[in-house]
Motif scaffolding. Structure first.
Motif, PDB file in Angstrom:
ATOM      1  N   LYS A 115       0.844  -1.193   0.000  1.00 32.02           N
ATOM      2  CA  LYS A 115       0.000   0.000   0.000  1.00 32.02           C
ATOM      3  C   LYS A 115       0.874   1.236   0.000  1.00 32.02           C
ATOM      4  O   LYS A 115       1.989   1.231   0.514  1.00 32.02           O
ATOM      5  CB  LYS A 115      -0.847   0.056   1.275  1.00 32.02           C
ATOM      6  N   THR A 116       0.357   2.336  -0.550  1.00 35.32           N
ATOM      7  CA  THR A 116       1.016   3.619  -0.432  1.00 35.32           C
ATOM      8  C   THR A 116       0.770   4.107   0.988  1.00 35.32           C
ATOM      9  O   THR A 116      -0.359   4.064   1.461  1.00 35.32           O
ATOM     10  CB  THR A 116       0.427   4.631  -1.426  1.00 35.32           C
ATOM     11  N   VAL A 168      -0.259   6.227   4.133  1.00 31.60           N
ATOM     12  CA  VAL A 168      -1.318   7.219   4.252  1.00 31.60           C
ATOM     13  C   VAL A 168      -0.707   8.615   4.252  1.00 31.60           C
ATOM     14  O   VAL A 168       0.305   8.864   4.891  1.00 31.60           O
ATOM     15  CB  VAL A 168      -2.113   6.985   5.556  1.00 31.60           C
ATOM     16  N   ALA A 224      -0.215  10.967  -1.034  1.00 31.25           N
ATOM     17  CA  ALA A 224      -0.720  11.035  -2.411  1.00 31.25           C
ATOM     18  C   ALA A 224      -0.318  12.330  -3.101  1.00 31.25           C
ATOM     19  O   ALA A 224      -0.099  12.354  -4.302  1.00 31.25           O
ATOM     20  CB  ALA A 224      -2.237  10.885  -2.436  1.00 31.25           C
ATOM     21  N   LYS A 245      -0.796   8.830  -7.006  1.00 31.09           N
ATOM     22  CA  LYS A 245      -1.833   7.907  -7.474  1.00 31.09           C
ATOM     23  C   LYS A 245      -3.088   8.721  -7.772  1.00 31.09           C
ATOM     24  O   LYS A 245      -3.222   9.843  -7.292  1.00 31.09           O
ATOM     25  CB  LYS A 245      -2.120   6.824  -6.423  1.00 31.09           C
ATOM     26  N   GLU A 289      -6.492  10.455  -7.414  1.00 28.85           N
ATOM     27  CA  GLU A 289      -7.251  10.835  -6.213  1.00 28.85           C
ATOM     28  C   GLU A 289      -8.200  11.986  -6.529  1.00 28.85           C
ATOM     29  O   GLU A 289      -7.904  12.822  -7.378  1.00 28.85           O
ATOM     30  CB  GLU A 289      -6.305  11.321  -5.104  1.00 28.85           C
ATOM     31  N   LYS A 317      -2.811  10.154 -11.783  1.00 30.96           N
ATOM     32  CA  LYS A 317      -1.454  10.108 -11.244  1.00 30.96           C
ATOM     33  C   LYS A 317      -0.575  11.024 -12.094  1.00 30.96           C
ATOM     34  O   LYS A 317      -0.755  11.139 -13.296  1.00 30.96           O
ATOM     35  CB  LYS A 317      -0.935   8.668 -11.303  1.00 30.96           C
ATOM     36  N   ALA A 342      -5.800  10.301   2.155  1.00 32.07           N
ATOM     37  CA  ALA A 342      -4.625  10.215   1.286  1.00 32.07           C
ATOM     38  C   ALA A 342      -3.684  11.389   1.499  1.00 32.07           C
ATOM     39  O   ALA A 342      -2.642  11.452   0.872  1.00 32.07           O
ATOM     40  CB  ALA A 342      -5.052  10.138  -0.175  1.00 32.07           C
TER      41      ALA A 342
END
Length: 173
Positions: free
Chosen positions: A71-72, A74, A77, A99, A101, A129, A160
């Motif tokens: 996962k990226t 938290v 983003a 990513k 969003e 992205k 994010a």
């Protein structure tokens, strides 16, 4: 107390049970390894960085998604964010995302020194992205911003993250 236990005929006649010894050995091994359970501590994520955790032992910042891999973390983003007013009624916002969003802009008016007052929010919908340039009409909730200085913070969807605040000066005109 120890002398009573060691002098008791039933306790001294029986050898220690294997299960009891294994339980004690497992507890000692867990304590030595740092798995004392429940307390606060730290953990190492998939990228090798150590993160602080709370009492539950969950940091909530890293992990692995079974379908897509790691996962990226938290709040990461938004890679960069900038804003520039091109006139008294138009501004160019530039944002780089790690990513896709949905984006929302928080607008605060700088009143005196570092004090600010809330003006409102502007939704820009989902962006892909990479780098996106957004043309903004300097309106919040249908009202044009008055000349002056504003603090803008770009927020990405559902946890994010957000950008650092950027100062935008709206010229008079």
């Amino acid at each position: 107390m120890l002398s009573i236990l060691t002098s008791h005929p039933k306790l001294t006649a029986r050898p220690p049970r294997l299960a009891w010894l294994l339980t004690v050995a497992a507890l000692v091994a867990a304590l030595v390894a740092g798995c004392g359970g429940g307390g606060s501590g730290s953990s190492t994520s998939t990228n090798g960085k150590t993160t602080k955790t709370g009492k539950s032992g969950k940091s909530g910042k890293t992990g692995t998604n079974k379908k897509t891999g790691p996962k990226t973390p938290v709040g990461t983003a938004i890679k960069s964010f900038s804003a520039k007013a091109s006139s008294s009624s138009q501004a160019q916002l530039s944002v780089t995302l790690t990513k896709p969003e949905p984006l929302m802009l928080q607008v605060r008016k700088v009143t005196t020194g570092t004090k600010t007052t809330k003006v409102g929010k502007v939704n820009f919908g989902s962006k892909p992205k990479g780098q996106s340039t957004i043309s903004w009409n300097l309106q919040v909730a249908g009202k044009k911003l008055t000349p002056g200085r504003y603090k803008l913070t770009m927020r990405a969807g559902k946890g994010a993250g957000k950008s650092k605040p950027v100062t935008l000066t709206v010229p008079g005109g």
